[in-house]
Design a protein around this motif. Structure first.
Motif, PDB file in Angstrom:
ATOM      1  N   LEU A   1       0.847  -1.455   0.076  1.00 55.52           N
ATOM      2  CA  LEU A   1      -0.303  -0.094   0.407  1.00 55.52           C
ATOM      3  C   LEU A   1       0.861   1.322   0.337  1.00 55.52           C
ATOM      4  N   VAL A   2       0.331   1.976  -0.755  1.00 50.38           N
ATOM      5  CA  VAL A   2       1.783   3.304  -1.110  1.00 50.38           C
ATOM      6  C   VAL A   2       1.092   4.457  -0.421  1.00 50.38           C
ATOM      7  N   HIS A   3       1.694   5.582  -0.098  1.00 54.75           N
ATOM      8  CA  HIS A   3       0.633   6.249   0.103  1.00 54.75           C
ATOM      9  C   HIS A   3       0.290   7.261  -0.401  1.00 54.75           C
ATOM     10  N   ASP A   4      -0.837   8.305   0.520  1.00 54.96           N
ATOM     11  CA  ASP A   4      -0.992   9.910  -0.272  1.00 54.96           C
ATOM     12  C   ASP A   4       0.297  10.784  -0.573  1.00 54.96           C
ATOM     13  N   TRP A   5       0.210  11.734  -0.790  1.00 51.10           N
ATOM     14  CA  TRP A   5       1.941  12.562  -0.589  1.00 51.10           C
ATOM     15  C   TRP A   5       1.959  13.488   0.250  1.00 51.10           C
ATOM     16  N   ASN A   6       1.047  13.099   1.106  1.00 47.51           N
ATOM     17  CA  ASN A   6       1.629  13.587   2.862  1.00 47.51           C
ATOM     18  C   ASN A   6       2.212  12.359   3.512  1.00 47.51           C
ATOM     19  N   GLY A   7       2.833  11.354   2.588  1.00 46.65           N
ATOM     20  CA  GLY A   7       3.223  10.465   3.669  1.00 46.65           C
ATOM     21  C   GLY A   7       2.532   9.403   4.408  1.00 46.65           C
ATOM     22  N   LEU A   8       3.266   8.235   4.895  1.00 44.45           N
ATOM     23  CA  LEU A   8       2.259   7.812   5.819  1.00 44.45           C
ATOM     24  C   LEU A   8       1.566   8.270   6.670  1.00 44.45           C
ATOM     25  N   ASP A   9       0.408   7.822   7.337  1.00 45.75           N
ATOM     26  CA  ASP A   9      -0.108   8.371   7.960  1.00 45.75           C
ATOM     27  C   ASP A   9      -1.301   7.672   8.685  1.00 45.75           C
ATOM     28  N   GLU A  10      -2.255   7.475   9.708  1.00 51.44           N
ATOM     29  CA  GLU A  10      -3.352   6.992  10.150  1.00 51.44           C
ATOM     30  C   GLU A  10      -4.135   6.363   8.748  1.00 51.44           C
ATOM     31  N   TYR A  11      -3.891   7.079   8.182  1.00 50.96           N
ATOM     32  CA  TYR A  11      -5.024   7.085   6.980  1.00 50.96           C
ATOM     33  C   TYR A  11      -4.428   5.816   6.505  1.00 50.96           C
ATOM     34  N   GLU A  12      -3.103   5.293   5.901  1.00 54.76           N
ATOM     35  CA  GLU A  12      -3.177   4.037   5.359  1.00 54.76           C
ATOM     36  C   GLU A  12      -2.355   3.045   6.755  1.00 54.76           C
TER      37      GLU A  12
ATOM     38  N   ILE B   1      -0.706  -1.169  -4.399  1.00 60.47           N
ATOM     39  CA  ILE B   1      -2.101  -0.170  -4.314  1.00 60.47           C
ATOM     40  C   ILE B   1      -1.859   0.847  -3.908  1.00 60.47           C
ATOM     41  N   GLY B   2      -1.974   1.938  -4.103  1.00 59.50           N
ATOM     42  CA  GLY B   2      -2.179   3.667  -3.847  1.00 59.50           C
ATOM     43  C   GLY B   2      -3.196   4.764  -4.439  1.00 59.50           C
ATOM     44  N   TYR B   3      -2.633   5.472  -2.857  1.00 58.56           N
ATOM     45  CA  TYR B   3      -3.860   6.431  -3.215  1.00 58.56           C
ATOM     46  C   TYR B   3      -2.968   7.131  -3.803  1.00 58.56           C
ATOM     47  N   CYS B   4      -3.726   8.366  -4.325  1.00 56.95           N
ATOM     48  CA  CYS B   4      -3.373   9.656  -4.934  1.00 56.95           C
ATOM     49  C   CYS B   4      -1.670   9.933  -5.497  1.00 56.95           C
ATOM     50  N   PHE B   5      -1.097  10.713  -5.250  1.00 54.52           N
ATOM     51  CA  PHE B   5       0.507  10.112  -5.206  1.00 54.52           C
ATOM     52  C   PHE B   5       0.791   8.651  -5.299  1.00 54.52           C
TER      53      PHE B   5
END
Length: 269
Positions: free
Chosen positions: A68-79, A150-154
């Motif tokens: 799972l690849v994070h959004d542009w704000n980096g790995l956080d609670e969402y991921e 899989i990845g979100y946004c960025f």
């Protein structure tokens, strides 16, 4: 190639409520009881990175892996929550870190700066993706030959980069990701099927980019599907998003999650 265009209604209150229950805690206690999570520090080119693993011990060994690849704000609670949701389904999820340990942007300017570094240095992006894949394959209780990214946004853009780099895995999924193919790149090295889940009203990656991507994938003979959600903006899976070009959409979130689960089932069966 299958292209699905879905028009979503204006009244989404009930759908959003259902999604929140489902995604933020609607699973049974039994389904979540065996889940183990862990922060994992690993090294790439002498730099430390900190990913996050979620797995359900109740599903035993030889579990498929979802990177799972994070959004542009980096790995956080969402991921991390998304990784837990995948673990609830019996997958070992590894939320990767493409920025480096402790590098967690706190605003749009910092996020743009960090993601921009990798957009400008595709070789570094690829190196970090392949390193994360190798780390995931070393995890206990997994089947190292069954992997989907899989990845979100960025992260969606990064997953497509991973595909173009020839990553030998079972598939690639982009949620509202960047879709443009960089100059001097193509999909001739792609090895697995690609699923694109995208808002038809996304101004960050508009329909012109969707069409161009479809042409690139077709020219390279790649097996791909696209599911488009009518009237939906960017970041439609991000809970609470409601600013500028980004807006959470409960129905699109649920439909895209169902599409992901179907894709995983098809690739791992």
């Amino acid at each position: 190639m299958r292209l699905v265009l879905k028009k979503l209604g204006l009244n989404k209150i009930l759908a959003i409520a259902a999604v929140i229950v489902l995604l933020l805690g609607g699973w049974t206690t039994a389904a979540r009881a065996g889940i183990v999570t862990q922060d994992v520090v690993y090294s790439v080119a002498g730099q430390s990175y900190e990913g996050y693993i979620a797995r359900n011990e109740g599903f035993g060994d030889q579990q498929p892996i979802v990177l799972l690849v994070h959004d542009w704000n980096g790995l956080d609670e969402y991921e991390k929550r998304r990784a837990q949701m995948l673990a609830e389904r019996g997958y070992t999820a590894f939320a990767v870190d493409l920025y480096g340990q402790g590098v967690r942007p706190s605003n749009a300017e910092e996020s743009q700066a960090e993601s921009g570094k990798l957009y400008r240095d595709r070789a570094a992006m690829r190196e970090r993706l392949f390193a994360a894949l190798e780390r995931a394959r070393q995890m206990p209780g997994v089947d190292p030959q069954r992997v989907v990214a899989i990845g979100y946004c960025f992260g969606g853009a990064a997953v497509l980069e991973f595909s173009r780099a020839g990553a030998d895995i079972e598939g690639f999924v982009s949620f509202h990701g960047g879709l443009a193919t960089p100059e001097e790149q193509d999909y001739t090295q792609a090895t697995g099927p690609i699923l694109v889940l995208h808002g038809a009203n996304d101004p960050v990656a508009p329909m012109a980019e969707v069409a161009a991507l479809a042409e690139d994938l077709t020219a390279a003979g790649v097996d791909f599907d696209m599911e488009l959600y009518g009237g939906v903006l960017h970041s439609f899976t991000v809970w609470g998003a409601n600013a500028g070009s980004s807006r959470y959409d409960g129905r699109a979130d649920l439909k895209s999650w169902d599409a992901l689960l179907t894709f995983l089932d098809e690739q791992f069966r």
